[in-house]
Design a protein around this motif. Structure first.
Motif, PDB file in Angstrom:
ATOM      1  N   ILE A 157     -19.888 -12.036   1.798  1.00  0.00           N
ATOM      2  CA  ILE A 157     -18.472 -11.801   2.145  1.00  0.00           C
ATOM      3  C   ILE A 157     -17.752 -13.145   2.282  1.00  0.00           C
ATOM      4  N   ILE A 158     -18.399 -14.071   2.972  1.00  0.00           N
ATOM      5  CA  ILE A 158     -17.765 -15.385   3.210  1.00  0.00           C
ATOM      6  C   ILE A 158     -17.549 -16.131   1.886  1.00  0.00           C
ATOM      7  N   ILE A 159     -18.555 -16.061   0.998  1.00  0.00           N
ATOM      8  CA  ILE A 159     -18.408 -16.737  -0.303  1.00  0.00           C
ATOM      9  C   ILE A 159     -17.250 -16.129  -1.100  1.00  0.00           C
ATOM     10  N   CYS A 160     -17.148 -14.804  -1.043  1.00  0.00           N
ATOM     11  CA  CYS A 160     -16.041 -14.101  -1.721  1.00  0.00           C
ATOM     12  C   CYS A 160     -14.695 -14.574  -1.166  1.00  0.00           C
ATOM     13  N   ILE A 161     -14.636 -14.692   0.155  1.00  0.00           N
ATOM     14  CA  ILE A 161     -13.368 -15.091   0.794  1.00  0.00           C
ATOM     15  C   ILE A 161     -13.033 -16.554   0.465  1.00  0.00           C
ATOM     16  N   ILE A 205      -3.986 -11.244  -4.246  1.00  0.00           N
ATOM     17  CA  ILE A 205      -5.259 -11.740  -3.724  1.00  0.00           C
ATOM     18  C   ILE A 205      -5.602 -11.220  -2.312  1.00  0.00           C
ATOM     19  N   ASP A 206      -4.591 -11.095  -1.438  1.00  0.00           N
ATOM     20  CA  ASP A 206      -4.879 -10.610  -0.074  1.00  0.00           C
ATOM     21  C   ASP A 206      -5.234  -9.120  -0.074  1.00  0.00           C
ATOM     22  N   HIS A 207      -4.773  -8.401  -1.099  1.00  0.00           N
ATOM     23  CA  HIS A 207      -5.061  -6.978  -1.224  1.00  0.00           C
ATOM     24  C   HIS A 207      -6.411  -6.762  -1.910  1.00  0.00           C
ATOM     25  N   LEU A 208      -6.668  -7.664  -2.852  1.00  0.00           N
ATOM     26  CA  LEU A 208      -7.867  -7.525  -3.697  1.00  0.00           C
ATOM     27  C   LEU A 208      -9.157  -7.964  -2.976  1.00  0.00           C
ATOM     28  N   THR A 209      -9.045  -9.024  -2.177  1.00  0.00           N
ATOM     29  CA  THR A 209     -10.247  -9.642  -1.599  1.00  0.00           C
ATOM     30  C   THR A 209     -11.122  -8.661  -0.799  1.00  0.00           C
ATOM     31  N   PRO A 210     -10.565  -7.864   0.123  1.00  0.00           N
ATOM     32  CA  PRO A 210     -11.463  -6.944   0.858  1.00  0.00           C
ATOM     33  C   PRO A 210     -12.193  -5.974  -0.070  1.00  0.00           C
TER      34      PRO A 210
END
Lengths: 244, 245
Positions: B110-114, B49-54
């Motif tokens: 971006i914020i909603i995605c995060i 998830i930390d790799h995928l999110t950006p």
């Protein structure tokens, strides 16, 4: 006072001369109809006068200000109601009016007040919160003209204002335009000759880029020695067309 | 006032187009959920998830290009634009009026995605805030692409170019779906020469706390963003003249 004065105004596109040495004077608070068949040069003339395109030669003066040299001073003095209905579809009637108020420099309060005045003036109260895209053709045209007037222009271009409207909507709009012409200089372009006759103080007819005749409808009929204005218009357009 | 009135109109036009909005916000989240589900069953480091999110954040931004491109193309072909051209609005009012409403929308996306990623297990720390900041140039880049496309193409072409081509380019050449090293060669070289991979890598570097890796990638994004915005301003002004002939 002269509202518009053109001085050998000319526009050429490559090998075509769209407007050829146009010399014309329009008085303040006059409703002037600019007529001609398609390709006569009306639209190009309007585009030059509204500072959308530059003349190739000559110049025009709107309230003594040059359209070529000082378009930024000319633009706030004028507004336009384009041929196709020019509204923001997802905005309500009131929002459309407030938008144009803002674009012409009004603050939020002034734009809101002026929008309400326009809504009352044009009988748009019932639909003021409706989005523009769902309005009937007649209401859209009224809104389009109201948007052109909210900036309190000294000069208004009405391009085919009643195109596509039914007879009742057209007559309603005629009433609105007749009321406007007391306080504002209007240049009307239309293919409906009866509209030009009913509304305008003077009429100019363009053929192949040249202004061939200017005068009242009666004067033009008299000059061309015809029974009605339509025959006079055809005689001018065809005669010149054949000679050209 | 002119610019802010125009910007407000553009905000309303975009926000009131529910289909575009739902697709723009919903689709990246669906992809995030899907890839996280794959990761849960078949663990792949790429889909952590930390790799995928950006990567998903950058992919989502391609829809901002679609919003801006469609709006401008639609305006340009309507009489409404004629009204605006005749008004006292200047080129800067047009460009800022189109750009400014999109920036908070891009940030919101971006914020909603995060937030969605947090619900899927993204650890909450200060690097998330840095990631949001690092993705701002990417947001501007995608807005600029939309402005450029909307200035050059018609509505139909924009929907094809921004809606299909750009979303695919941004996905495939960003290293979000697969590791670019797996393909290598010309594909990797092209991906390296384009800004999408660098936008994702800058976001990943911020998310993982590899601060020294942020700037080298970010420079690519800023460079492309500035150049494309410059082209967009030029194209808009040039097209405005030719549209009125």
């Amino acid at each position: 006072m002269i509202a518009i004065k053109t001085d050998n105004l000319t526009k050429k596109f490559k090998n075509t001369t769209a407007v050829d040495n146009l010399n014309l004077e329009i008085n303040q608070n006059e409703l002037f109809a600019l007529l001609g068949v398609n390709g006569a040069g009306k639209t190009t003339t309007i585009k030059m006068l509204s500072c959308l395109i530059n003349p190739t030669e000559g110049d025009a003066f709107v309230f003594d200000i040059s359209i070529s040299k000082e378009p930024n001073k000319v633009k706030p003095l004028m507004n336009v109601s384009p041929q196709e209905t020019a509204v923001a579809p997802n905005l309500t009637v009131k929002e459309n009016l407030e938008l144009i108020g803002g674009i012409y420099g009004m603050d939020k309060k002034a734009a809101s007040e002026k929008a309400q005045n326009m809504i009352n003036l044009f009988g748009l109260e019932e639909i003021q919160n409706n989005r523009a895209k769902i309005l009937s053709g007649g209401y859209q045209r009224r809104l389009s003209i109201a948007m052109a007037l909210i900036s309190e222009p000294k000069l208004l271009f009405l391009d085919e204002p009643t195109l596509g409207l039914d007879v009742l909507a057209r007559r309603e709009l005629w009433k609105v335009i007749k009321n406007l012409k007391k306080d504002i200089t209007i240049i009307l372009t239309t293919h409906y000759l009866e509209e030009a006759v009913a509304l305008s103080d003077r009429i100019g007819i363009m053929v192949k880029g040249k202004l061939k005749i200017v005068g009242t409808a009666e004067k033009i009929i008299q000059t061309m020695n015809t029974d009605n204005f339509e025959d006079a218009f055809i005689a001018i357009s065809e005669d010149i067309g054949e000679k050209a | 006032m002119k610019m802010s009135a125009f910007a407000l109109r553009n905000t309303k036009e975009i926000l009131r187009d529910k289909l575009n909005l739902a697709f723009g916000l919903g689709f990246p989240i669906i992809v995030l959920l899907l890839l996280s589900a794959i990761q849960a069953n078949i663990p792949v480091e790429l889909f952590a998830i930390d790799h995928l999110t950006p990567g998903i954040c950058v992919f989502g931004l391609s829809f901002i290009s679609l919003f801006s491109g469609m709006l401008i193309a639609k305006d340009r072909t309507s009489s409404f634009m004629l009204r605006l051209y005749i008004s006292p609005m200047k080129s800067s009012d047009f460009i800022l009026g189109y750009t400014l409403p999109l920036l908070p929308m891009a940030m919101m996306q971006i914020i909603i995605c995060i937030i969605a990623a947090m619900a899927l297990g993204l650890s909450i720390n200060t690097n998330i805030l840095l990631t949001i900041v690092v993705l701002i140039p990417a947001a501007i880049l995608f807005i600029a692409i939309g402005l450029l496309c909307g200035s050059i193409f018609n509505e139909k072409q924009v929907s094809g170019i921004c809606g299909a081509l750009l979303t695919n380019l941004a996905a495939w050449l960003s290293g979000t779906w697969f590791d670019l090293d797996l393909i290598g060669g010309t594909f990797k070289t092209i991906a390296n020469l384009l800004p999408f991979y660098h936008a994702v890598e800058a976001g990943r570097a911020a998310m993982s706390g590899s601060f020294d890796m942020i700037i080298p990638h970010l420079l690519w994004v800023i460079g492309y963003g500035a150049a494309i915005m410059g082209f967009a301003v030029y194209a808009f002004a040039k097209k405005a003249k030719s549209d009125n002939k």
